[in-house]
Motif scaffolding. Structure first.
Motif, PDB file in Angstrom:
ATOM      1  N   ALA A  57      17.658 -11.795 -21.275  1.00  0.00           N
ATOM      2  CA  ALA A  57      18.371 -11.126 -20.186  1.00  0.00           C
ATOM      3  C   ALA A  57      17.634 -11.306 -18.857  1.00  0.00           C
ATOM      4  CB  ALA A  57      18.534  -9.640 -20.511  1.00  0.00           C
ATOM      5  N   PHE A  58      16.296 -11.234 -18.907  1.00  0.00           N
ATOM      6  CA  PHE A  58      15.486 -11.429 -17.697  1.00  0.00           C
ATOM      7  C   PHE A  58      15.688 -12.835 -17.146  1.00  0.00           C
ATOM      8  CE2 PHE A  58      11.666  -9.413 -15.669  1.00  0.00           C
ATOM      9  CZ  PHE A  58      12.126  -8.106 -15.762  1.00  0.00           C
ATOM     10  N   ALA A  59      15.670 -13.823 -18.036  1.00  0.00           N
ATOM     11  CA  ALA A  59      15.838 -15.212 -17.599  1.00  0.00           C
ATOM     12  C   ALA A  59      17.202 -15.404 -16.951  1.00  0.00           C
ATOM     13  CB  ALA A  59      15.683 -16.164 -18.787  1.00  0.00           C
ATOM     14  N   ARG A  60      18.238 -14.804 -17.528  1.00  0.00           N
ATOM     15  CA  ARG A  60      19.577 -14.959 -16.978  1.00  0.00           C
ATOM     16  C   ARG A  60      19.675 -14.294 -15.599  1.00  0.00           C
ATOM     17  NH1 ARG A  60      21.965 -13.354 -21.091  1.00  0.00           N
ATOM     18  NH2 ARG A  60      22.382 -15.368 -22.023  1.00  0.00           N
ATOM     19  N   THR A  61      19.052 -13.123 -15.470  1.00  0.00           N
ATOM     20  CA  THR A  61      19.096 -12.412 -14.197  1.00  0.00           C
ATOM     21  C   THR A  61      18.329 -13.167 -13.110  1.00  0.00           C
ATOM     22  OG1 THR A  61      19.337 -10.248 -15.237  1.00  0.00           O
ATOM     23  CG2 THR A  61      18.433 -10.285 -13.018  1.00  0.00           C
ATOM     24  N   LEU A  62      17.087 -13.536 -13.410  1.00  0.00           N
ATOM     25  CA  LEU A  62      16.274 -14.216 -12.407  1.00  0.00           C
ATOM     26  C   LEU A  62      16.816 -15.608 -12.115  1.00  0.00           C
ATOM     27  CD1 LEU A  62      12.705 -13.155 -13.627  1.00  0.00           C
ATOM     28  CD2 LEU A  62      13.987 -12.268 -11.658  1.00  0.00           C
ATOM     29  N   GLY A  63      17.347 -16.283 -13.134  1.00  0.00           N
ATOM     30  CA  GLY A  63      17.897 -17.613 -12.916  1.00  0.00           C
ATOM     31  C   GLY A  63      19.097 -17.609 -11.986  1.00  0.00           C
ATOM     32  N   SER A  64      19.850 -16.505 -11.979  1.00  0.00           N
ATOM     33  CA  SER A  64      21.033 -16.413 -11.129  1.00  0.00           C
ATOM     34  C   SER A  64      20.749 -15.740  -9.790  1.00  0.00           C
ATOM     35  CB  SER A  64      22.140 -15.642 -11.855  1.00  0.00           C
ATOM     36  OG  SER A  64      21.728 -14.300 -12.122  1.00  0.00           O
ATOM     37  N   TYR A  65      19.489 -15.376  -9.549  1.00  0.00           N
ATOM     38  CA  TYR A  65      19.135 -14.725  -8.282  1.00  0.00           C
ATOM     39  C   TYR A  65      19.418 -15.672  -7.125  1.00  0.00           C
ATOM     40  CZ  TYR A  65      16.090 -12.921  -4.574  1.00  0.00           C
ATOM     41  OH  TYR A  65      15.596 -12.481  -3.375  1.00  0.00           O
ATOM     42  N   PRO A  66      20.155 -15.215  -6.098  1.00  0.00           N
ATOM     43  CA  PRO A  66      20.586 -16.126  -5.029  1.00  0.00           C
ATOM     44  C   PRO A  66      19.545 -16.403  -3.948  1.00  0.00           C
ATOM     45  CG  PRO A  66      21.523 -13.942  -4.672  1.00  0.00           C
ATOM     46  CD  PRO A  66      20.805 -13.886  -5.988  1.00  0.00           C
ATOM     47  N   GLY A  67      18.383 -15.756  -4.006  1.00  0.00           N
ATOM     48  CA  GLY A  67      17.363 -15.995  -3.004  1.00  0.00           C
ATOM     49  C   GLY A  67      16.248 -16.879  -3.526  1.00  0.00           C
ATOM     50  N   ALA A  68      15.098 -16.827  -2.851  1.00  0.00           N
ATOM     51  CA  ALA A  68      13.934 -17.609  -3.265  1.00  0.00           C
ATOM     52  C   ALA A  68      13.181 -16.854  -4.360  1.00  0.00           C
ATOM     53  CB  ALA A  68      13.018 -17.864  -2.076  1.00  0.00           C
ATOM     54  N   LEU A  69      12.707 -17.601  -5.347  1.00  0.00           N
ATOM     55  CA  LEU A  69      12.067 -16.986  -6.515  1.00  0.00           C
ATOM     56  C   LEU A  69      10.773 -17.721  -6.830  1.00  0.00           C
ATOM     57  CD1 LEU A  69      12.341 -15.015  -9.034  1.00  0.00           C
ATOM     58  CD2 LEU A  69      13.403 -16.969 -10.193  1.00  0.00           C
ATOM     59  N   ILE A  70       9.694 -16.947  -7.050  1.00  0.00           N
ATOM     60  CA  ILE A  70       8.411 -17.511  -7.474  1.00  0.00           C
ATOM     61  C   ILE A  70       7.972 -16.773  -8.733  1.00  0.00           C
ATOM     62  CG2 ILE A  70       5.994 -17.904  -6.880  1.00  0.00           C
ATOM     63  CD1 ILE A  70       6.842 -17.905  -3.928  1.00  0.00           C
ATOM     64  N   ILE A  71       7.844 -17.508  -9.830  1.00  0.00           N
ATOM     65  CA  ILE A  71       7.459 -16.934 -11.119  1.00  0.00           C
ATOM     66  C   ILE A  71       6.148 -17.556 -11.573  1.00  0.00           C
ATOM     67  CG2 ILE A  71       8.069 -16.755 -13.562  1.00  0.00           C
ATOM     68  CD1 ILE A  71       9.784 -15.001 -11.839  1.00  0.00           C
ATOM     69  N   VAL A  72       5.213 -16.722 -12.015  1.00  0.00           N
ATOM     70  CA  VAL A  72       3.985 -17.188 -12.654  1.00  0.00           C
ATOM     71  C   VAL A  72       4.110 -16.872 -14.138  1.00  0.00           C
ATOM     72  CG1 VAL A  72       1.475 -17.030 -12.754  1.00  0.00           C
ATOM     73  CG2 VAL A  72       2.660 -16.702 -10.565  1.00  0.00           C
ATOM     74  N   SER A  73       4.003 -17.873 -14.994  1.00  0.00           N
ATOM     75  CA  SER A  73       4.227 -17.608 -16.417  1.00  0.00           C
ATOM     76  C   SER A  73       3.493 -18.598 -17.307  1.00  0.00           C
ATOM     77  CB  SER A  73       5.726 -17.665 -16.733  1.00  0.00           C
ATOM     78  OG  SER A  73       5.965 -17.387 -18.100  1.00  0.00           O
ATOM     79  N   HIS A  74       2.992 -18.061 -18.441  1.00  0.00           N
ATOM     80  CA  HIS A  74       2.442 -18.898 -19.516  1.00  0.00           C
ATOM     81  C   HIS A  74       3.483 -19.134 -20.605  1.00  0.00           C
ATOM     82  CE1 HIS A  74      -1.614 -17.112 -18.223  1.00  0.00           C
ATOM     83  NE2 HIS A  74      -1.646 -18.397 -17.921  1.00  0.00           N
ATOM     84  N   ASP A  75       4.613 -18.443 -20.512  1.00  0.00           N
ATOM     85  CA  ASP A  75       5.606 -18.427 -21.587  1.00  0.00           C
ATOM     86  C   ASP A  75       6.556 -19.609 -21.425  1.00  0.00           C
ATOM     87  OD1 ASP A  75       7.645 -17.867 -23.406  1.00  0.00           O
ATOM     88  OD2 ASP A  75       7.501 -15.704 -23.099  1.00  0.00           O
ATOM     89  N   ASP A  76       6.260 -20.699 -22.142  1.00  0.00           N
ATOM     90  CA  ASP A  76       7.062 -21.907 -21.985  1.00  0.00           C
ATOM     91  C   ASP A  76       8.497 -21.700 -22.454  1.00  0.00           C
ATOM     92  OD1 ASP A  76       7.098 -24.824 -21.331  1.00  0.00           O
ATOM     93  OD2 ASP A  76       7.634 -24.989 -23.443  1.00  0.00           O
TER      94      ASP A  76
END
Length: 524
Positions: free
Chosen positions: A492-511
């Motif tokens: 659900a998080f991926a779907r929400t952030l993926g559809s965010y219409p602005g600029a997004l910066i994610i730091v993640s180890h979770d491939d």
């Protein structure tokens, strides 16, 4: 080691302050090899493991055998192993080999509080393994760790020959180590939601396919039962009409004229052949079949409805051509950071990945190429712990000082939770409704939030995101957003952030999450 199996039989448990049981009549077995325990946050995984360890007593049921040597590695990296001093002084061949596999330095055991999260986790696991337990339970062993540490943990798990149980939402870890999955599942049965615990063979990817197949079969069975109920209801209605007609004929027969010989003959024929009784008997039999069909439908358990992260965001991207610009050069290290350099390694569709190369380190700080972030850009920053991610993100946040932004750090505190709840209660009714609706879409329960239950770290990240979206940010920065999240929440998080219409910066180890995020953003 002699073949052994840990069995939990008919386990039921209710917390003292709860009205309903957390789970009832749970049956599962754990043979030698690794078994993953999966399920939503708060569904009962940790409680069941506490019962398995003997730390909680169930309302009913038993754990057998009860004489196994069991060790537990907690999720909380701050919990120092009780045998840490013994481990520090242990120089047996097997212990040395374990240190090498986990890249544990000799001095780590003497300065546990100064270690990074990944280093502490490696020590926790090593201290548990060195005791050669019959049963080893690992609770979220890869939270806060980078890819090299994850691979080291996978290696030592593969070399363990006892009963291994891992409570985890790390798909990569489970697929690499586990041969069985015990899944806590929310089901709908008999008009109410219940928790079922089911066992599937194989790793997560294989178990997921089996579960989806079972869910489809259950839905097909339910649909078939409902069709049968409708058919029987229609037949029942028709036979009820015939019963009424037969009763009317009886009443009409009492008024038959002595001269109406045809009507009198029809009445006598019905009595002789038992047609009146046959209609009534057939109607009663149909009632029984209909009741049985309805009962059969109520006994079918289907997957409970889930929200899928489709949050409507009334957010307009920035009109600026460039939100962040970092010129090529060196970013000075933060006072407490000693990072390695980072550069752009690859680009995939609309999602840009910043990954670590092998060199380019300077003694002064983090060497970077030109980095430019536009109003619609989505970036994922990856790399080992201590590789410069925090330094880079801090510089990017500073460069975006004039941009309306939502920043959610990796480590949240109880004070953060208190502030979030206070902010929620201070919103207007319209904004409160928007936040709670979005919170539900992220696989969370608004009722538990409103009833004052303690917000877990995973649920807090969901709440912070939903509260932040109300302010309509043009930039979102999240550091390790999936820590403490279950798999459904990650999706659900991926779907929400993926559809965010602005600029997004994610730091993640979770491939796995990064792949989900990229797919949600339309990249291939």
């Amino acid at each position: 080691m002699q073949a052994i199996t840990l069995s939990l039989s008919n386990i039921s448990f209710t917390y003292p302050t709860a009205v309903d049981p957390l789970f009832t009549r749970v049956n599962c077995t754990f043979p030698q090899s690794w078994t993953a325990v999966l399920g939503d946050n708060g569904i009962g995984k940790s409680t069941l493991m506490a019962i398995a360890r003997g730390k909680l007593r169930p309302d009913s049921g038993q754990v057998s055998p009860n004489n196994l040597v069991l060790r537990y590695c907690p999720q909380d990296i701050a919990v120092q192993p009780v045998n840490l001093e013994d481990f520090a002084a242990d120089w047996q061949t097997e212990t040395i080999r374990l240190r090498e596999r986990l890249s544990i330095r000799d001095d780590w055991a003497y300065r546990y509080d100064t270690l990074s999260g990944g280093e502490q986790k490696r020590l926790q696991i090593a201290c548990a393994l060195v005791q050669k337990p019959d049963v080893l339970i690992l609770d979220e062993p890869t939270n806060h760790v980078d890819e090299p540490t994850q691979q080291a943990i996978i290696e030592v798990m593969r070399n363990y020959r006892g009963i291994g149980i891992v409570v985890s939402h790390d798909v990569t870890l489970i697929d690499a180590t586990c041969t069985r999955c015990v899944m806590f599942e929310r089901k709908h049965i008999g008009g109410q939601n219940v928790t079922e615990v089911n066992t599937y063979q194989g790793n997560y990817s294989q178990a997921k396919e089996q579960r989806q197949c079972h869910d489809r079969t259950a839905l097909e069975q339910l649909a078939g039962t409902r069709r049968e109920v409708k058919r029987l209801e229609a037949a029942q209605s028709q036979r009820f009409t015939k019963v009424q007609q037969a009763e009317a004929a009886k009443r009409h027969g009492e008024r038959i004229s002595p001269k109406d010989h045809d009507a009198r003959n029809r009445r006598n024929l019905a009595k002789m052949t038992g047609l009146d009784a046959g209609v009534s008997r057939s109607y009663a039999q149909l009632n029984g079949r209909l009741a049985k069909a309805r009962q059969s439908g109520e006994a079918i358990s289907t997957a409970s409805k889930r929200y899928d992260g489709n949050i409507w965001m009334d957010i307009t991207p920035s009109a600026k051509h460039e939100l962040i610009r970092l010129e090529p050069g060196v970013i000075p290290f933060d006072k407490q950071l000693r990072d390695k350099p980072l550069s752009v390694a690859s680009q995939s569709g609309d999602t840009i990945r910043l990954a670590l190369p092998q060199g380019s380190m300077t003694s002064e700080g983090l060497k970077i190429p030109l980095i430019s972030v536009g109003p619609l850009d989505h970036l994922v920053i990856t790399g080992p712990n201590g590789a410069g991610k925090s330094t880079l993100v801090s510089a990017m946040i500073d460069a975006a000082a004039n941009v309306p932004a939502l920043v959610i750090r990796q480590n949240t505190t109880a004070a953060d939770a208190d502030r979030a709840i206070t902010l929620l209660h201070g919103l207007s009714p319209v904004d409160t409704s928007m936040v709670l609706s979005a919170y539900a879409q992220l696989n969370a329960d608004p009722d538990r939030l409103l009833h004052g239950e303690v917000v877990s770290p995973g649920e807090l990240r969901k709440l912070l995101l939903c509260l932040g979206l109300v302010r309509k940010p043009q930039l979102i920065v999240m550091d390790e957003p999936t820590n403490h999240l279950d798999l459904n929440s990650k999706t659900a998080f991926a779907r929400t952030l993926g559809s965010y219409p602005g600029a997004l910066i994610i730091v993640s180890h979770d491939d796995w999450f990064v792949r989900q995020l990229t797919a949600a953003n339309g990249s291939h």
